[in-house]
Scaffold this motif. Structure first.
Motif, PDB file in Angstrom:
ATOM      1  N   VAL A 197     -13.533 -46.971  36.720  1.00 46.49           N
ATOM      2  CA  VAL A 197     -14.472 -45.879  36.969  1.00 46.49           C
ATOM      3  C   VAL A 197     -13.910 -44.634  36.279  1.00 46.49           C
ATOM      4  N   PRO A 198     -14.629 -44.039  35.343  1.00 51.05           N
ATOM      5  CA  PRO A 198     -14.101 -42.871  34.640  1.00 51.05           C
ATOM      6  C   PRO A 198     -13.733 -41.729  35.591  1.00 51.05           C
ATOM      7  N   THR A 199     -12.800 -40.910  35.155  1.00 43.99           N
ATOM      8  CA  THR A 199     -12.328 -39.786  35.962  1.00 43.99           C
ATOM      9  C   THR A 199     -13.470 -38.892  36.411  1.00 43.99           C
ATOM     10  N   VAL A 200     -14.366 -38.547  35.477  1.00 41.50           N
ATOM     11  CA  VAL A 200     -15.467 -37.651  35.824  1.00 41.50           C
ATOM     12  C   VAL A 200     -16.411 -38.315  36.821  1.00 41.50           C
ATOM     13  N   ALA A 201     -16.595 -39.617  36.689  1.00 44.18           N
ATOM     14  CA  ALA A 201     -17.474 -40.341  37.606  1.00 44.18           C
ATOM     15  C   ALA A 201     -16.879 -40.391  39.008  1.00 44.18           C
ATOM     16  N   GLN A 202     -15.562 -40.560  39.101  1.00 47.67           N
ATOM     17  CA  GLN A 202     -14.912 -40.539  40.410  1.00 47.67           C
ATOM     18  C   GLN A 202     -15.139 -39.197  41.101  1.00 47.67           C
ATOM     19  N   ALA A 203     -14.959 -38.125  40.354  1.00 44.64           N
ATOM     20  CA  ALA A 203     -15.125 -36.791  40.925  1.00 44.64           C
ATOM     21  C   ALA A 203     -16.560 -36.580  41.402  1.00 44.64           C
ATOM     22  N   ALA A 204     -17.519 -37.010  40.593  1.00 44.23           N
ATOM     23  CA  ALA A 204     -18.922 -36.853  40.963  1.00 44.23           C
ATOM     24  C   ALA A 204     -19.264 -37.683  42.188  1.00 44.23           C
ATOM     25  N   SER A 235     -13.650 -31.627  36.323  1.00 45.14           N
ATOM     26  CA  SER A 235     -12.815 -32.753  35.881  1.00 45.14           C
ATOM     27  C   SER A 235     -12.739 -32.887  34.367  1.00 45.14           C
ATOM     28  N   VAL A 236     -13.541 -32.111  33.650  1.00 45.36           N
ATOM     29  CA  VAL A 236     -13.594 -32.255  32.186  1.00 45.36           C
ATOM     30  C   VAL A 236     -12.244 -31.991  31.545  1.00 45.36           C
ATOM     31  N   ASP A 237     -11.517 -31.013  32.022  1.00 49.52           N
ATOM     32  CA  ASP A 237     -10.241 -30.650  31.406  1.00 49.52           C
ATOM     33  C   ASP A 237      -9.138 -31.661  31.676  1.00 49.52           C
ATOM     34  N   GLN A 238      -9.442 -32.717  32.449  1.00 50.34           N
ATOM     35  CA  GLN A 238      -8.425 -33.725  32.752  1.00 50.34           C
ATOM     36  C   GLN A 238      -8.760 -35.105  32.187  1.00 50.34           C
ATOM     37  N   VAL A 239      -9.764 -35.168  31.331  1.00 51.98           N
ATOM     38  CA  VAL A 239     -10.173 -36.478  30.829  1.00 51.98           C
ATOM     39  C   VAL A 239      -9.127 -37.122  29.907  1.00 51.98           C
ATOM     40  N   HIS A 240      -8.147 -36.344  29.459  1.00 53.92           N
ATOM     41  CA  HIS A 240      -7.100 -36.903  28.610  1.00 53.92           C
ATOM     42  C   HIS A 240      -5.955 -37.503  29.424  1.00 53.92           C
ATOM     43  N   LEU A 241      -6.050 -37.421  30.764  1.00 55.74           N
ATOM     44  CA  LEU A 241      -4.989 -37.906  31.637  1.00 55.74           C
ATOM     45  C   LEU A 241      -5.408 -39.196  32.351  1.00 55.74           C
TER      46      LEU A 241
END
Length: 345
Positions: A227-234, A28-34
């Protein structure tokens, strides 16, 4: 000053990250700008399916603490009251005051929550009864029968908010399932977190479950507690690793019970616990015990205005260090009580 080697004051989960969590974070790191799923509707849908409830009954949020604050702000206000037991989570009074309500603490005899006294403390101004199950910091577990008896004793205008941050470390046959209670009583609302059992403490993910019209006011504030994008994915990955999570929590509980047995043998007062921690009651020696453990590289905490010491369950190495230090403390003579001052002039 001795360097702290074992951090056992924060109720962290010492288990390794669950399968799939690291990969989900990296992916998900490459999508944190979206923007992507700004309100975590996808995570809420995953949770609803996992729990077997309608999606409109679930709100995902930035950890259980944020959701508690959102809920209290939505349902309380100036002139209202929130009844809670004490000792319990030390942030409850602050969260309640932040919602401009008045906290009403109900003392727990021998640190066991008195739910009859909770019901008796309710007034027409009471909006919410707030319970922690298992209770932090005492570890007490409330069964379904006790919660049902409380619900029967409460007037219909009072909501019961159950904080289940530590339920996965308790015996599932002993601890009430507030989600099940909420299915038949719209007054019941439950908040849970991925921080403890799922080991996502640094990502801040939690969720709230209740009747659709009760959780709807909370949902309106989710844009400000995202909830941050990376946190949702995790969280989605951690949810899928449920069997591993349960095995890890069982190992933590076994270590907790091993340490309790050792402390009991040493003569300490340690009630049973359903959390990933133990509650030691040393009276006037609470702070002395904390300082003693710190001298041996172990951080623990005095809580609830000095009512006791909470010792989180760590790795077997850390837990062994606690038992060694506790044995030294138990074998050392207690300091002589200070003599009362006299005036003989």
């Amino acid at each position: 000053m001795t360097r702290i080697v074992h951090q056992l004051s924060l109720n962290e989960n010492c288990s390794p990250p669950l399968p799939g969590v690291r990969e989900a974070l990296l992916g998900s790191v490459d999508q944190v700008h979206l923007t992507l799923d700004a309100l975590a509707d996808g995570l809420a849908a995953e949770l609803a399916g996992h729990l077997g409830v309608a999606a409109e009954r679930v709100v995902a949020g930035a950890g259980s603490g944020a959701l508690l604050q959102q809920f209290l702000a939505a349902h309380c206000g100036p002139g209202s009251e929130v009844v809670h037991t004490w000792p319990s989570f030390e942030m409850y009074p602050l969260l309640i005051r932040n919602a401009h309500a008045r906290p009403v603490a109900v003392p727990a005899p021998d640190d066991r929550q008195d739910l009859a006294a909770v019901a008796a403390a309710v007034t027409p101004e009471t909006k919410v009864v707030l319970l922690c199950n298992p209770n932090n910091p005492t570890g007490e577990v409330l069964g379904a029968d006790r919660l049902r008896a409380l619900l029967e004793a409460l007037p219909p205008h009072v909501l019961v908010l159950v904080d289940e941050a530590y339920r996965e470390f308790a015996d599932p046959a002993a601890v009430a399932d507030a989600v099940e209670l909420a299915a038949t009583d719209d007054r019941v609302v439950v908040v849970r977190t991925f921080s403890k059992s799922h080991g996502l403490l640094g990502l801040r993910v939690g969720y709230l479950v209740g009747a659709a019209d009760v959780v709807a006011p909370v949902r309106r504030t989710t844009p400000f507690y995202r909830v941050p994008t990376v946190a949702q994915a995790a969280a989605v990955a951690a949810l899928a690793a449920g069997p591993r999570m349960r095995r890890q929590c069982e190992r933590v509980a076994a270590e907790r019970d091993r340490v309790r047995a050792g402390l009991l043998e040493l003569g300490f007062d340690v009630p049973p616990s359903g959390g990933n921690f133990l509650w030691l009651r040393l009276g006037a020696r609470n702070q002395e015990f904390v300082a003693h453990l710190a001298e041996h590289g172990i951080a623990v905490r005095v809580l609830a205005g000095g009512a006791g010491v909470r010792v989180s369950t760590g790795t077997p190495e850390a837990n062994d260090a606690v038992l060694r230090a506790a044995a030294l403390f138990a074998s050392a003579p207690a300091p002589a009580p200070a003599l009362a001052a006299t005036n003989d002039r």
